[in-house]
Design a protein around this motif. Structure first.
Motif, PDB file in Angstrom:
ATOM      1  N   GLY A  42       0.849  -1.196   0.000  1.00  0.00           N
ATOM      2  CA  GLY A  42       0.000   0.000   0.000  1.00  0.00           C
ATOM      3  C   GLY A  42       0.876   1.234   0.000  1.00  0.00           C
ATOM      4  N   ALA A  46      -1.457   4.327   3.836  1.00  0.00           N
ATOM      5  CA  ALA A  46      -2.562   3.427   3.497  1.00  0.00           C
ATOM      6  C   ALA A  46      -3.089   2.714   4.741  1.00  0.00           C
ATOM      7  CB  ALA A  46      -2.117   2.406   2.461  1.00  0.00           C
ATOM      8  N   ARG A 220      -5.592   0.437   1.043  1.00  0.00           N
ATOM      9  CA  ARG A 220      -5.645   1.786   0.470  1.00  0.00           C
ATOM     10  C   ARG A 220      -6.572   2.627   1.337  1.00  0.00           C
ATOM     11  NH1 ARG A 220      -7.557   0.995  -4.737  1.00  0.00           N
ATOM     12  NH2 ARG A 220      -9.633   1.671  -4.157  1.00  0.00           N
ATOM     13  N   ASN A 221      -6.100   3.778   1.706  1.00  0.00           N
ATOM     14  CA  ASN A 221      -6.890   4.672   2.562  1.00  0.00           C
ATOM     15  C   ASN A 221      -7.485   3.950   3.764  1.00  0.00           C
ATOM     16  OD1 ASN A 221      -6.374   6.745   0.791  1.00  0.00           O
ATOM     17  ND2 ASN A 221      -8.235   6.335  -0.395  1.00  0.00           N
TER      18      ASN A 221
END
Lengths: 504, 342
Positions: A42, A46, A220-221
């Motif tokens: 990531g 992330a 992710r995020n």
């Protein structure tokens, strides 16, 4: 040990952790089987670090649960995670460099003789056993701090094994290793896998993931995008997962067309700082915004510091507005019109205990004097007021101490320091990090305005959308080198990320 | 005094925009102590509240006052402390007296020499003091030795030097001009007190109204921010030690005039009193926060405590014990209040 190849050693279920203004982890699921290497990938931010910190007991989750060998566990401290059998091997190894290897391994549980003093004979016997177990070739009597980093890492592995760890988490071990050392590490990891340990391996280098990993989870995020066996996917899939769908943010910037005859405002030639920067060369023209992207540790900030002379370099020349600068410092660079708006506004940009007024005036005190000696109070007040209004700094007044301002407003004060001087080159290092959405927009607008008024701008950012939104040209850095130099029209999130991981 | 109302202590930092009650208490606790001390002293000694006594006290504060002003520059600049000041003071006094007796070595045995006029001697001594400060500053910034260790070494070295040049003995007698510096009066005001006040005013002016002063504060509060703002922190650190050495020499010259001797044993442990004065005044050891006005109050508190104890008839050694307790108490009180206000 469990013979069922699919039995779960560690299970993380819907783990969530929020910090003010940001959700670091959002309902994350992860599982690790016996005898498996599970990779985590990531971008910066992330959520990888947050995840392992929770699993390692350093921080507590807001919700969600962790199951270890089928039973639910909760850790109050790294120690309690360790006692269960989860060991996290951080990049920066906490150790006592002046003690021996054996003492470091058994620090909190040194064997004692009947008299209560340390029983060195059994200490070294135990330590040597584990060091040999992983074929490390390290003498347990060696002083820890004298060992090269790679061997220190092996010591931590030995320590983890001596603690009877079942899950061993490697946090970017390769960042500090040479290729040969890395191969050795992989061998050891493969042996651990054979012994039924569960390995979590974090890396920014995609090649490694495919070499060592059985499965890979992409974050992710703060959320899990996908978990796949490494045999089912390839590098491009992985990058696509990491980047996600194209974020549709409109470019703030009119297309830049460089003046035909103009000499660049900044020229960086062959700048090398051993172990940090290698042969960095590029130039920036008046009115141009050059974005610099790279992962943490790629050398972006170091380039910026080398340009203004905050760090000494071993080789290379920086030319600002036609003047070659060697062995310069920020004071000198400033005179030629280049400034750095640093990454950490609290520690590098502001005097937190001083007023907005004093902070704004700090770089220009010499110009704000009567006869060069006496400070011109009125001029300072006028300037501070002007820029407080111009940048819409939300503060009760210019006498407010800057530590009481919000992040975005603090950043604007740092900007005001330099905007109020007549500079030719502005280097922004993560100008919008930790800033609320509104201020973010204003700061970006401001950067574009600067370029449009003919200033040269370097924009260092970890946010690809921001880079794409603002820059005319993008430099990508990896391990202290520039690995990509592309016009923004040819840049995509995938391409930038690929460059930043050192693969083309 | 010249200023000293806020933590930033300067017009540039402006008014304390957020002043909780606790904040005000912390920032002004030293004034409270001062008032208490004056009240006690006044009730013990009827003559205490006279102008004459006040002026006399002012003179007795001045010698410590000079080095406390220098110490404030060093601490504000984030240089931790300058332990060599008391030694520089003693050394300066010895050299002052010695140079006036140069004649001893060229044939005039019992008279003051006029080979080297007093104004030149004074300039020489001031230059020596500043020079020692310069050496301190250079060792600290260029060789990266900590300020504590450097000035500790310098403290021992310079004290030894004072003994060496005086042959271990006391040099008796200085000229009228030098005596005037230590004992003279300008109207009703002791000259040395006047000189101290001028120093404070000039020092505050430099700290608050000149780019030099603001950069010195910036260096002390956050050298990295200062550096990236185009300030070379080393320049200001060196300057702070030079100022400290220079003012120690000023104090040494005046004290020699006051005592009428050049004596290598004077001012033992005064560096600690100077540090105590700065700390009791409330200037932060972290650098960048505080002011000369605060130090002046600190000097007065230390001087007054001694004065009050003497009025009470307390002998010198218990006085030392009480001073120690007061110092610790001052720091503890500030610490406790500043922690409880979160």
């Amino acid at each position: 040990m469990n013979d069922n190849p699919n039995a779960l050693l560690l299970e993380v279920q819907s783990l969530t952790k929020a910090y003010p203004g940001v959700v670091a982890l959002d309902n994350v699921d992860l599982d690790v089987r016996y005898g498996e290497v599970h990779c985590l990938a990531g971008e910066n931010g992330a959520g990888k670090s947050t995840l392992i910190e929770i699993v390692g007991g350093t921080i507590a989750p807001d919700s969600g649960e962790i199951r270890f060998e089928g039973t639910r566990v909760s850790f109050e401290s790294p120690r309690s995670a360790q006692d269960k059998g989860i060991a996290v091997l951080h990049q920066e190894l906490p150790a006592l460099p002046d003690l021996t290897v054996a003492e470091n391994i058994y620090l909190s549980r040194l064997p004692r003789t009947r008299l209560g003093v340390v029983d060195y004979r059994s200490l070294h016997r135990e330590a040597d056993y584990w060091l040999e177990f992983i074929n490390s070739g390290i003498d347990s009597r060696a002083v820890f701090g004298d060992l090269p980093v790679a061997k220190q890492q092996l010591v931590s592995i030995a320590k983890a094994l001596s603690l009877d760890a079942k899950v061993i988490i490697f946090d970017e071990p390769s960042a500090v290793l040479t290729l040969i050392e890395l191969e050795r590490l992989f061998e050891i990891i493969k042996n651990l896998r054979k012994d039924g340990k569960g390995i979590v391996y974090i890396s920014h280098r995609l090649d490694e993931i495919f070499e060592i990993g059985d499965r890979v989870t992409v974050l992710r995020n703060g959320a899990v995008v996908a978990t796949n066996p490494t045999s089912d996917i390839d590098k491009n899939d992985l990058i696509r997962h990491m980047v996600g769908r194209e974020v549709h943010e409109t470019r703030l910037r009119q297309r830049f067309s460089p003046a035909q005859d103009g000499t660049p405002v900044l020229e960086v030639k062959n700048v090398t700082r051993r172990g940090v920067l290698e042969n960095v060369s590029f130039s920036v023209s008046a009115g141009e915004i050059v974005g610099i992207f790279g992962l943490v540790g790629a050398g972006r900030t170091e380039v910026a510091r080398a340009i203004v002379g905050a760090d000494a370099v071993d080789e290379g020349v920086v030319t600002v507005a036609g003047t070659e600068l060697r062995k310069h410092n920020p004071k000198r660079t400033l005179r030629y019109g280049a400034c750095l708006i640093p990454e950490d506004r609290k520690l590098q940009g502001l005097l937190l205990d001083k007023s907005v007024r004093e902070n704004v005036a700090l770089p220009s005190l010499r110009d704000l004097t009567v006869g060069r000696v006496l400070l011109d109070r009125r001029a300072i007040t006028v300037r501070a007021r002007d820029f407080t209004e111009k940048l819409k700094i939300a503060t009760p007044g210019i006498e407010q101490r800057s530590k009481f301002l919000s992040g975005g407003n603090q950043q604007k004060v740092v900007l005001a320091k330099w905007l109020s001087r007549n500079m030719e080159l502005f280097i922004f290092d993560e100008p919008t990090r930790g800033v609320d959405v509104g201020a973010k927009e204003e700061i970006r607008r401001l950067i574009v305005d600067l370029a449009e008024s003919g200033k040269a701008v370097i924009l260092i950012s970890s946010e690809i959308p921001e880079i794409l939104m603002l820059s005319d040209r993008v430099l990508v850095m990896h391990s202290g080198r520039i690995t990509g130099n592309v016009p923004v029209t040819e840049a995509s999130q995938e391409a930038l990320l690929a460059y930043s991981m050192g693969s083309n | 005094m010249a200023d000293g109302s806020t933590t930033g202590g300067t017009w540039l930092s402006g008014a304390p925009a957020r002043g909780s009650a606790a904040d005000l208490l912390v920032q002004n606790s030293h004034y409270g102590i001062l008032v208490v001390l004056v009240t006690i002293a006044a009730s013990l000694a009827p003559g205490f509240l006279t102008v004459q006594n006040f002026l006399n006290l002012l003179r007795s504060f001045s010698f410590l006052g000079f080095i406390s002003v220098g110490m404030t520059f060093v601490i504000l600049c984030g240089g931790i402390v300058d332990l060599s000041v008391a030694s520089i003071l003693a050394f300066s006094g010895v050299v002052m007296a010695l140079l006036q007796h140069w004649g001893i070595y060229i044939g005039f045995t019992n008279e003051l020499s006029h080979v080297y006029p007093t104004p030149f001697i004074i300039l020489t001594v001031l230059a020596l003091g500043a020079g020692i400060g310069l050496v301190n500053g250079l060792i600290i910034t260029k060789l990266k030795v900590t300020g504590f260790v450097t000035t500790l070494g310098m403290m021992v070295f310079v004290r030894g030097l004072a003994f060496a040049v005086s042959g271990g003995g006391t040099i008796f007698g200085v000229d009228d001009f030098t005596r005037y510096l230590g004992r003279g009066m300008v109207g009703p005001i002791p000259f040395v007190a006047l000189l101290w006040i001028v120093t404070i005013v000039a020092g505050s002016f430099v700290l608050n109204r000149t780019p030099f002063g603001r950069r010195l504060y910036a260096t002390g509060e956050n050298p990295e921010t200062a550096f990236l703002s185009g300030i070379n922190p080393d320049t200001y650190r060196i300057a702070a030690y030079v100022i400290s050495g220079f003012l120690a020499a000023v104090a040494g010259i005046c004290l020699t005039g006051r005592l009428d001797v050049g004596e290598p044993r004077v001012a033992q442990a005064w560096e600690l009193n100077a540090i105590a004065a700065v700390v009791i005044g409330g200037t932060s050891f972290d650098g960048g926060r505080g002011s000369l006005g605060r130090t002046v109050v600190g000097v007065m508190i230390i001087g007054l405590i001694r004065n009050v104890l003497s009025l009470l008839g307390v002998l010198p050694s218990p006085q030392e014990m009480i001073m120690g307790i007061v110092l610790i108490a001052a720091v503890v009180v500030q610490h406790v209040i500043s922690r409880s206000k979160v």
